[in-house]
Design an enzyme around this catalytic site. Structure first.
Site, PDB file in Angstrom:
ATOM      1  N   SER A 308       0.828  -1.215   0.000  1.00 42.26           N
ATOM      2  CA  SER A 308       0.000   0.000   0.000  1.00 42.26           C
ATOM      3  C   SER A 308       0.859   1.260   0.000  1.00 42.26           C
ATOM      4  CB  SER A 308      -0.954  -0.048   1.197  1.00 42.26           C
ATOM      5  OG  SER A 308      -1.958   0.924   1.101  1.00 42.26           O
ATOM      6  N   ASP A 319      10.181   4.830 -10.306  1.00 48.34           N
ATOM      7  CA  ASP A 319       9.753   5.377 -11.598  1.00 48.34           C
ATOM      8  C   ASP A 319      10.505   6.653 -11.961  1.00 48.34           C
ATOM      9  OD1 ASP A 319       7.982   3.307 -11.724  1.00 48.34           O
ATOM     10  OD2 ASP A 319       6.197   4.501 -11.277  1.00 48.34           O
ATOM     11  N   LYS A 333      -0.827  -4.009  -3.360  1.00 46.17           N
ATOM     12  CA  LYS A 333      -2.112  -3.396  -2.979  1.00 46.17           C
ATOM     13  C   LYS A 333      -2.162  -2.006  -3.603  1.00 46.17           C
ATOM     14  CE  LYS A 333      -5.065  -2.105   0.927  1.00 46.17           C
ATOM     15  NZ  LYS A 333      -5.068  -0.644   0.927  1.00 46.17           N
TER      16      LYS A 333
END
Length: 398
Positions: A308, A319, A333
């Protein structure tokens, strides 16, 4: 929210409650079940119809409620383990869990294979001293099965007044075989420090060719105030001249979205930390309020229990090429819950959106694959992941 907008929302909610009541009445004529907590059920139906991430028919909700007679049975229609109703006691326990101090046994838990699973026992807590391990399935609490039980209901049962005892039935896999045992644990007041840090130095750090001191920042979960604690820790480590940072998010089950967004802003320039996708499928960027990029080489440690909010952090740093991610693939999640207090004094967590990482990637039921995969052998006395991360970070600094 503007007054007119708020009034329109309330009117819409009232209309949906009336519609839900009518749908329940007609469904009752078919099923004739005894109904639990009707006013709260109607309120929840309206919230699900208005706010749930996917479009759900209020008629279908009413039928499920009339057929089963319980709120939990109604919500099974969604097939969503993260959307759940909490009565007043469970909701109080849930709110305490976001503040970092409560009475219990000192473990973080989640849902796996329809049972409660131990994510991490915190050091120097009753659960840790009792020998609980990550991956242990809690299949019963005081003799009551946790199969299909709402997570917060299980947490409420595990917690209790300090000095009282709880008996957990644990299923653990050892040598390829599942073994079941009972563990009796005395509850205590739990204070969980969500942030731990240190400056790592070795004999060659500042010598010729040395890499210099390295900062180590461990975040166990994202509760209220975690980002502030992390900022203070970073400030102190920078004052000691660290040349790189190792961020450890292993066994971090997640937590509050605004806290992880504020943490990420301490490592990156102004850009979205993540994207939120709601029912209308529009991609909304989420920004922090204040960005102060660290500007140092970074490595982030994750494992299969990083979930999460910790995946939001790892995803952003990966990224945006701010850090190298190392360890094992994360939990996966990628949905966001909103907490709604109910008029009964209870509450619910409702899945209201999905999230994409800073690079626009969905990780739900997929996880984040580390840039460098490193196993942690079971029973190993050496933290090979930690050592590998330090070695990599020292190489980046040189």
């Amino acid at each position: 929210m503007k007054l007119g907008t708020k009034r329109n929302v309330l009117i819409g909610l009232l209309i949906l409650v009336i519609v839900a009541a009518g749908a329940v009445f007609f469904a009752l004529r078919t099923y004739g079940a005894h109904l639990e907590n009707v006013p709260t059920a109607l309120e929840i139906m309206a919230l699900v119809r208005m706010k749930y991430v996917d479009s759900i028919s209020i008629t279908d909700l009413a039928r499920a409620y009339a057929k089963d007679g319980t709120i939990a049975g109604m919500l099974e229609l969604l097939d969503d383990p993260y959307t759940r109703y909490m009565n007043k006691a469970d909701f109080t326990a849930f709110e305490e869990s976001t503040e970092g101090s409560f009475a219990g046994i000192g473990v973080s838990v989640d849902i796996k294979d329809d049972y409660v699973v131990v994510v991490q026992p915190y050091k120097n807590t009753p659960g840790y001293r009792a020998g609980l391990k990550p991956g242990d399935l809690i299949i019963a609490v005081d003799g009551k099965s946790t199969k299909s039980m709402a997570l917060d209901a299980a947490v409420s049962m595990i917690r209790g007044p300090a000095g009282t005892t709880v008996v957990l039935t644990i299923e653990r896999e050892e040598d390829g075989q599942k073994k079941v045992s009972e563990v009796r644990i005395t509850r205590a007041i739990i204070h969980i420090p969500t942030v731990e840090y240190e400056v790592i130095k070795d004999s060659s750090s500042n010598g010729p060719g040395g890499s210099g001191p390295i900062g180590y920042l461990y975040i166990s979960q994202f509760t209220r105030g975690t980002s502030k604690e992390a900022a203070e820790a970073l400030s102190e480590m920078k004052a000691e001249g660290i040349k790189g940072l190792l961020l450890d998010l292993r066994f971090n089950p997640g937590g509050l979205l605004d806290e992880v967004v504020a943490l990420c802003a301490q490592f990156m320039n102004r850009q979205p930390v993540l994207y939120v996708v709601e029912r209308d499928q529009k991609k909304q960027p989420v920004y922090a309020s204040n960005y102060q990029p660290l500007g140092l080489p970074m490595v982030v440690l994750v494992n299969e229990w990083s979930a999460s909010a910790s995946e939001i952090a790892a995803g952003a740093l990966k990224d945006l090429k701010i850090a190298t991610i190392m360890g094992k693939k994360t939990f996966g999640k990628g949905v966001v819950q909103t907490i709604y207090p109910l008029t009964s004094g209870g509450g619910m967590t409702l899945t209201t959106s999905r999230y994409l990482t800073a690079g626009g990637n969905s990780i739900h039921k997929i996880g984040i694959k580390p840039d460098i995969e490193v196993d942690l052998p079971e029973g190993s006395k050496e933290d090979v992941q930690y050592n590998a991360a330090l070695k990599l970070l020292r190489g980046k600094i040189k």
